[in-house]
Design a protein around this motif. Sequence first.
Motif, PDB file in Angstrom:
ATOM      1  N   THR A 230      -6.022  16.129 -14.166  1.00 57.68           N
ATOM      2  CA  THR A 230      -6.426  15.661 -12.812  1.00 57.68           C
ATOM      3  C   THR A 230      -5.999  16.251 -11.460  1.00 57.68           C
ATOM      4  O   THR A 230      -6.438  15.823 -10.395  1.00 57.68           O
ATOM      5  CB  THR A 230      -5.961  14.235 -12.823  1.00 57.68           C
ATOM      6  N   GLY A 231      -4.790  17.055 -11.579  1.00 57.74           N
ATOM      7  CA  GLY A 231      -4.238  17.572 -10.436  1.00 57.74           C
ATOM      8  C   GLY A 231      -2.939  16.509  -9.890  1.00 57.74           C
ATOM      9  O   GLY A 231      -2.446  16.757  -8.657  1.00 57.74           O
ATOM     10  N   LEU A 232      -2.535  15.471 -10.621  1.00 53.67           N
ATOM     11  CA  LEU A 232      -1.507  14.735 -10.476  1.00 53.67           C
ATOM     12  C   LEU A 232      -0.534  14.743 -11.343  1.00 53.67           C
ATOM     13  O   LEU A 232      -0.949  14.566 -12.708  1.00 53.67           O
ATOM     14  CB  LEU A 232      -2.146  13.108 -10.229  1.00 53.67           C
ATOM     15  N   TYR A 233       0.845  14.562 -10.936  1.00 53.57           N
ATOM     16  CA  TYR A 233       1.707  14.413 -11.953  1.00 53.57           C
ATOM     17  C   TYR A 233       2.281  13.043 -11.872  1.00 53.57           C
ATOM     18  O   TYR A 233       2.385  12.443 -10.463  1.00 53.57           O
ATOM     19  CB  TYR A 233       3.085  14.983 -11.532  1.00 53.57           C
TER      20      TYR A 233
ATOM     21  N   VAL B 255       2.678  13.241  -7.658  1.00 45.95           N
ATOM     22  CA  VAL B 255       2.595  14.467  -6.917  1.00 45.95           C
ATOM     23  C   VAL B 255       1.237  15.067  -7.172  1.00 45.95           C
ATOM     24  O   VAL B 255       0.775  15.133  -8.145  1.00 45.95           O
ATOM     25  CB  VAL B 255       3.766  15.410  -7.381  1.00 45.95           C
ATOM     26  N   ALA B 256       0.473  15.382  -6.010  1.00 45.68           N
ATOM     27  CA  ALA B 256      -0.774  15.994  -6.158  1.00 45.68           C
ATOM     28  C   ALA B 256      -0.394  17.599  -5.643  1.00 45.68           C
ATOM     29  O   ALA B 256       0.125  17.869  -4.578  1.00 45.68           O
ATOM     30  CB  ALA B 256      -1.761  15.517  -5.207  1.00 45.68           C
ATOM     31  N   ALA B 257      -0.571  18.528  -6.546  1.00 43.94           N
ATOM     32  CA  ALA B 257      -0.219  19.788  -6.623  1.00 43.94           C
ATOM     33  C   ALA B 257      -1.368  20.659  -7.125  1.00 43.94           C
ATOM     34  O   ALA B 257      -1.924  20.570  -7.746  1.00 43.94           O
ATOM     35  CB  ALA B 257       1.098  20.102  -7.298  1.00 43.94           C
TER      36      ALA B 257
ATOM     37  N   ARG C 111       1.017  -1.143   0.032  1.00 44.14           N
ATOM     38  CA  ARG C 111      -0.056  -0.072  -0.008  1.00 44.14           C
ATOM     39  C   ARG C 111       1.010   1.183   0.015  1.00 44.14           C
ATOM     40  O   ARG C 111       1.882   1.398   0.764  1.00 44.14           O
ATOM     41  CB  ARG C 111      -0.686  -0.197   1.296  1.00 44.14           C
ATOM     42  N   LEU C 112       0.487   2.110  -0.916  1.00 43.79           N
ATOM     43  CA  LEU C 112       1.386   3.383  -0.996  1.00 43.79           C
ATOM     44  C   LEU C 112       0.894   4.519  -0.147  1.00 43.79           C
ATOM     45  O   LEU C 112      -0.369   4.279   0.364  1.00 43.79           O
ATOM     46  CB  LEU C 112       1.408   3.770  -2.522  1.00 43.79           C
ATOM     47  N   SER C 113       1.558   5.404   0.314  1.00 47.43           N
ATOM     48  CA  SER C 113       1.126   6.416   1.447  1.00 47.43           C
ATOM     49  C   SER C 113       1.325   7.975   1.016  1.00 47.43           C
ATOM     50  O   SER C 113       2.044   8.058  -0.017  1.00 47.43           O
ATOM     51  CB  SER C 113       2.207   6.207   2.675  1.00 47.43           C
ATOM     52  N   TRP C 114       0.478   8.609   1.457  1.00 52.35           N
ATOM     53  CA  TRP C 114       0.373   9.848   1.097  1.00 52.35           C
ATOM     54  C   TRP C 114       1.342  10.724   2.081  1.00 52.35           C
ATOM     55  O   TRP C 114       1.268  10.532   3.332  1.00 52.35           O
ATOM     56  CB  TRP C 114      -0.910  10.706   0.718  1.00 52.35           C
TER      57      TRP C 114
ATOM     58  N   ASP D  65       3.458  20.249  -1.633  1.00 50.82           N
ATOM     59  CA  ASP D  65       3.001  19.321  -2.399  1.00 50.82           C
ATOM     60  C   ASP D  65       2.599  18.024  -1.524  1.00 50.82           C
ATOM     61  O   ASP D  65       3.366  17.713  -0.900  1.00 50.82           O
ATOM     62  CB  ASP D  65       3.619  18.932  -3.603  1.00 50.82           C
ATOM     63  N   ARG D  66       1.370  17.138  -2.139  1.00 49.15           N
ATOM     64  CA  ARG D  66       1.215  15.927  -1.574  1.00 49.15           C
ATOM     65  C   ARG D  66       2.368  14.989  -2.555  1.00 49.15           C
ATOM     66  O   ARG D  66       1.822  15.105  -3.640  1.00 49.15           O
ATOM     67  CB  ARG D  66      -0.015  15.462  -1.404  1.00 49.15           C
ATOM     68  N   VAL D  67       2.793  14.059  -1.881  1.00 49.35           N
ATOM     69  CA  VAL D  67       3.451  13.180  -2.670  1.00 49.35           C
ATOM     70  C   VAL D  67       2.996  11.570  -2.179  1.00 49.35           C
ATOM     71  O   VAL D  67       2.575  11.367  -1.098  1.00 49.35           O
ATOM     72  CB  VAL D  67       4.943  13.332  -2.575  1.00 49.35           C
TER      73      VAL D  67
END
Length: 98
Positions: free
Chosen positions: A94-97, A84-86, A34-37, A54-56
């Motif tokens: 989408t707001g994601l890279y 990356v959510a920026a 499971r990935l984490s933010w 930024d949220r990663v």
Amino acid sequence: MLHDRVLVRLDGSEGERRSTAGIVIPATASMGRRLSWAVAVGVGPNVRSIVVGDRVLFDPDDRSEVELHGKTYTLLRERDVHAVAASRVQSDGTGLYL
């Protein structure tokens, strides 16, 4: 911060969590990878796509923890970040890279 390092603070706790349906999932429940933010609180001079705030999204198994002023942070390389959510992303995206 040096080179391509990113210092992040985890979102929430790693204990029990709640599903979107409201079911409590205990911390001891076995799950797949499971990935984490986390939120970036510091970036090195060679980091190109992440800025502070930024949220990663990253794999929590590939991390190094460090304690600064009584708070626990995670130290990552930029290449270990999956997304990356920026808010600086265009409104039609989408707001994601990825």
